[in-house]
Write a protein that holds these residues in place. Structure first.
Motif, PDB file in Angstrom:
ATOM      1  N   ALA A 485       0.831  -1.207   0.000  1.00 40.40           N
ATOM      2  CA  ALA A 485       0.000   0.000   0.000  1.00 40.40           C
ATOM      3  C   ALA A 485       0.865   1.257   0.000  1.00 40.40           C
ATOM      4  CB  ALA A 485      -0.929  -0.007   1.212  1.00 40.40           C
ATOM      5  N   TYR A 486       1.979   1.215   0.724  1.00 35.24           N
ATOM      6  CA  TYR A 486       2.881   2.372   0.754  1.00 35.24           C
ATOM      7  C   TYR A 486       3.444   2.651  -0.642  1.00 35.24           C
ATOM      8  CZ  TYR A 486       7.114   5.103   1.238  1.00 35.24           C
ATOM      9  OH  TYR A 486       8.081   6.059   1.061  1.00 35.24           O
ATOM     10  N   LYS A 487       3.814   1.605  -1.370  1.00 36.18           N
ATOM     11  CA  LYS A 487       4.372   1.791  -2.725  1.00 36.18           C
ATOM     12  C   LYS A 487       3.386   2.545  -3.608  1.00 36.18           C
ATOM     13  CE  LYS A 487       7.389  -2.293  -2.788  1.00 36.18           C
ATOM     14  NZ  LYS A 487       7.550  -3.670  -3.326  1.00 36.18           N
ATOM     15  N   ASN A 488       2.114   2.148  -3.566  1.00 36.13           N
ATOM     16  CA  ASN A 488       1.098   2.845  -4.360  1.00 36.13           C
ATOM     17  C   ASN A 488       0.938   4.288  -3.907  1.00 36.13           C
ATOM     18  OD1 ASN A 488       0.373   0.872  -6.184  1.00 36.13           O
ATOM     19  ND2 ASN A 488      -1.343   0.104  -4.985  1.00 36.13           N
ATOM     20  N   ASN A 506       0.723  16.469   2.590  1.00 33.05           N
ATOM     21  CA  ASN A 506       1.248  16.010   3.874  1.00 33.05           C
ATOM     22  C   ASN A 506       1.477  14.505   3.791  1.00 33.05           C
ATOM     23  OD1 ASN A 506       0.932  18.497   5.690  1.00 33.05           O
ATOM     24  ND2 ASN A 506      -1.095  18.303   4.763  1.00 33.05           N
ATOM     25  N   PHE A 507       2.755  14.125   3.791  1.00 30.81           N
ATOM     26  CA  PHE A 507       3.104  12.707   3.718  1.00 30.81           C
ATOM     27  C   PHE A 507       4.500  12.541   4.311  1.00 30.81           C
ATOM     28  CE2 PHE A 507       4.106   8.769   1.074  1.00 30.81           C
ATOM     29  CZ  PHE A 507       3.232   7.960   1.787  1.00 30.81           C
ATOM     30  N   SER A 520      -0.010   4.549   4.369  1.00 26.70           N
ATOM     31  CA  SER A 520      -0.603   4.599   3.028  1.00 26.70           C
ATOM     32  C   SER A 520      -1.728   5.625   3.011  1.00 26.70           C
ATOM     33  CB  SER A 520      -1.123   3.220   2.627  1.00 26.70           C
ATOM     34  OG  SER A 520      -2.021   2.726   3.594  1.00 26.70           O
ATOM     35  N   VAL A 521      -1.544   6.659   3.794  1.00 27.97           N
ATOM     36  CA  VAL A 521      -2.511   7.751   3.848  1.00 27.97           C
ATOM     37  C   VAL A 521      -1.752   9.061   3.688  1.00 27.97           C
ATOM     38  CG1 VAL A 521      -2.391   7.993   6.363  1.00 27.97           C
ATOM     39  CG2 VAL A 521      -4.428   8.752   5.170  1.00 27.97           C
ATOM     40  N   SER A 598      -4.728   1.330  -0.987  1.00 27.18           N
ATOM     41  CA  SER A 598      -4.400  -0.067  -0.681  1.00 27.18           C
ATOM     42  C   SER A 598      -3.342  -0.549  -1.662  1.00 27.18           C
ATOM     43  CB  SER A 598      -5.647  -0.943  -0.800  1.00 27.18           C
ATOM     44  OG  SER A 598      -6.030  -1.058  -2.165  1.00 27.18           O
ATOM     45  N   GLY A 599      -2.893  -1.759  -1.452  1.00 32.06           N
ATOM     46  CA  GLY A 599      -1.932  -2.352  -2.375  1.00 32.06           C
ATOM     47  C   GLY A 599      -2.593  -2.982  -3.581  1.00 32.06           C
TER      48      GLY A 599
END
Length: 623
Positions: A485-488, A506-507, A520-521, A598-599
């Motif tokens: 999910a982080y990759k996306n 903001n990330f 992943s937000v 999500s992934g």
């Protein structure tokens, strides 16, 4: 005759209902009006009942009953509607709970604030973990207990009378004028509370708020079992509902949480994240009353954090004379570590007990403090006004956004500070399949965790059998899902930065991501226009909704106007100020867009729709 007609209709609804009614944990905000929670759903259901229409196509179109399933859902609403129809009372007067204790506490809370007497009459035994002494001492609720053979034995009372009974059937109560509230206990399904008489209807909103903040509604699967009993007018059939593998699932879940968090002492698993947080708060208050008699208790909470956390902390403080909530500014221009240092120094001077609740990363700004500096601020020895060593803080860490990060294990950053970490299970732990929450503690918190477990049990808020089963299946894949999910999310954030550089995103930084902070937000502060601050704010708020509506309209199978996170597939969008920060003070709300990925989603399609949004935006900004 009418009762049979109603039961037959519910039977048809159960046969035709959308599968979502049993499996979703969060529903669509675009067909949800919070002011009409439950009532809008039931009003339209009643129209269908009058037309004897239970087709799947019309059931699918019913509006969202509650935004979070822990607050209520289609099946709990139908159960309450059916029971209410049986007694010819308003459906608002019937409230189902997963817990068998909290409905009692809900009434006691209102009466404590009203300074009104309460009598609890009961048949058989009280709920298993109902500890009268603890409820009086820690929750500060007063009441009289009276064992009776049946409701008819209850005489008039100068105050409120609650009648508790164990029932093997749903809707098996004879309403008596001397009883104000009936609480029917239904073994492992939970309980059903009936508000008896117009004079008691003023309690309903308060009881609903307790269900919203300190526990959950009867779960979808348990409501389904209850409804089957109700339509057949027969004893509840627990066959297939009682999980014979509970012990195995529970053991697997606890082992997984220890492995995921790097901790060694026993984790605790609750029916929801807020159920878990409530047990933490009450357990810490209990410990403070036992070990620091007479000292004030300070819960230090970010004013713009998740609305449930903020609201619950203030609700607890409202009921306890020596508990106060202290604001902790953590986002934007405010540095969490500096704020903690300042607040702890002040509380130490007052010789009070400091309990800090904070999210890492923060929500919705997705910020991570300097962890070495955080450890130093929490570990610092402070003095009271009299020069004595002050009570050290307990750090209560909401780790929902990054449950994979090791904070508490041996040698980790917060292993030497009394720290308890908790998370919402409806996010990554279950992939959105159940609401169960959990907490773990480092080796310095064993006595605190014992207290928390006591209050989790007292409130009958432990995770249900099915929740344990779902977590047992989902937890082994959690860390890989977080990576995917982080990759996306990183790719989407980079894309947005390229096509709309004027937006503030903001990330987490890539440097933080290398240290396992891989949420992943992200949140998005869109560019705006206008002649003054009011016009600019109004334009931006309209733009937020325009973006979300484009996404959910163009990609309806994946994009959803929803408040959740950590889901197994798709992309969820929300505006924190109108969802997760619902009860936060207006000045502390964030009117920005928050997205969670999500992934498993069509990222290229999301990029395509966002590009189209940017084209329209540029034209409008130039115009």
């Amino acid at each position: 005759m009418e009762a049979n007609k109603m039961r037959n209709y519910i039977k048809d609804v159960l046969e035709n209902m959308p599968s979502d009614w049993l499996t979703l944990t969060t529903h669509r905000l675009d067909i949800y009006d919070e002011k009409l929670a439950k009532t809008q759903f039931l009003n339209e259901l009643e129209d269908l009942f009058n037309d004897n229409n239970s087709d799947l196509s019309v059931l699918k179109k019913l509006p969202t009953a509650y935004d979070y399933i822990r607050l209520g859902h289609p099946l709990s609403c139908i159960l309450e509607w059916g029971i209410a129809n049986l007694y010819n009372i308003n459906s608002e007067n019937v409230i189902s709970f997963s817990s068998k204790t909290v409905p009692v506490l809900a009434i006691l809370r209102t009466n404590a604030l009203k300074n009104k007497k309460t009598q609890i009459a009961y048949t058989g035994e009280l709920p298993a973990h109902f500890d009268a002494d603890k409820i009086r001492e820690v929750y500060e609720y007063n009441f009289d207990l009276k064992k009776v053979e049946k409701a008819e034995d209850i005489s008039e009372y100068d105050g409120t009378t609650i009648f508790i009974s164990h029932e093997d059937k749903i809707g098996n109560t004879d309403l008596s004028k001397n009883v104000d509230f009936y609480i029917n206990l239904h073994a492992q399904l939970g309980s059903v509370l009936i508000v008896n008489g117009e004079q008691n209807e003023s309690y309903i909103s308060d009881i609903q708020h307790v269900r919203r903040r300190e526990t959950i509604a009867m779960t979808p699967e348990n409501s389904h079992v209850a409804l089957k009993s109700f339509i057949e007018d027969s004893a509840i059939d627990f066959e297939g509902n009682f999980d014979e593998n509970l012990a195995q699932n529970k053991s697997s879940v606890l082992k997984s949480f220890n492995e995921i968090t790097g901790t060694t002492i026993k984790p605790l698993v609750a029916s929801s994240g807020l159920s878990m947080q409530y047990a933490i708060m009450m357990g810490l208050i209990d410990d403070a009353l036992e070990n620091h008699k007479g000292k004030e208790i300070k819960f230090i909470v970010p004013p713009n954090c998740y609305g449930g956390t903020n609201d619950q902390a203030r609700r607890v403080a409202a009921c306890n004379d020596n508990v106060e909530v202290v604001d902790l500014p953590v986002d934007g221009e405010n540095d969490m570590v500096q704020s903690i240092d300042t607040v702890l120094t002040k509380i130490a001077n007052e010789d009070a007990i400091p309990y800090i609740i904070a999210e890492i990363p923060t929500n919705p700004r997705v910020e991570v403090p300097n962890l070495e500096a955080l450890k130093a601020a929490l570990s610092k020895e402070r003095k009271t006004a009299n020069g004595e060593i002050a009570i050290d803080p307990v750090f209560i860490l909401d780790q929902t956004f990054c449950p994979n990060v090791h904070f508490l294990g041996e040698g980790e950053i917060l292993s030497t500070v009394r720290t308890i970490s908790y998370a919402s299970g409806s996010k990554f732990p279950s992939g959105g399949k159940c609401t169960a929450g959990y907490c773990v503690g480092n080796d310095m918190t064993q006595t605190l965790m014992d207290k928390i477990e006591l209050h989790l049990e007292l409130c009958d808020n432990e995770a249900t059998h099915l929740q344990y089963e779902i977590l047992a299946k989902q937890l082994p894949s959690m860390n890989q899902r977080i990576i995917d999910a982080y990759k996306n999310t990183r790719e989407f954030v980079t894309f947005i930065h390229d096509v709309l550089p004027s937006a503030k995103i903001n990330f987490v930084s890539e440097e933080l991501a290398e240290h396992e902070f891989t949420p992943s937000v992200f949140s998005l502060d869109l560019p705006t226009k206008g002649n003054n601050a009011e016009e600019k704010e109004a334009y931006k708020r309209a733009l937020n909704l325009k973006l979300i509506n484009m996404m959910i309209t163009e990609i309806p199978n994946e994009s959803k106007f929803c408040v959740s996170y950590g889901q197994l597939k798709g992309c969820y969008w929300t505006i924190p100020a109108t969802s997760t920060q619902g009860t936060t003070k207006e000045g502390d709300k964030d009117y920005i867009v928050r997205a969670s990925l999500s992934g498993n989603m069509d990222l290229e399609k999301h990029k395509e729709v966002f590009s189209e949004f940017v084209k329209h935006l540029f034209k409008d900004l130039k115009g």
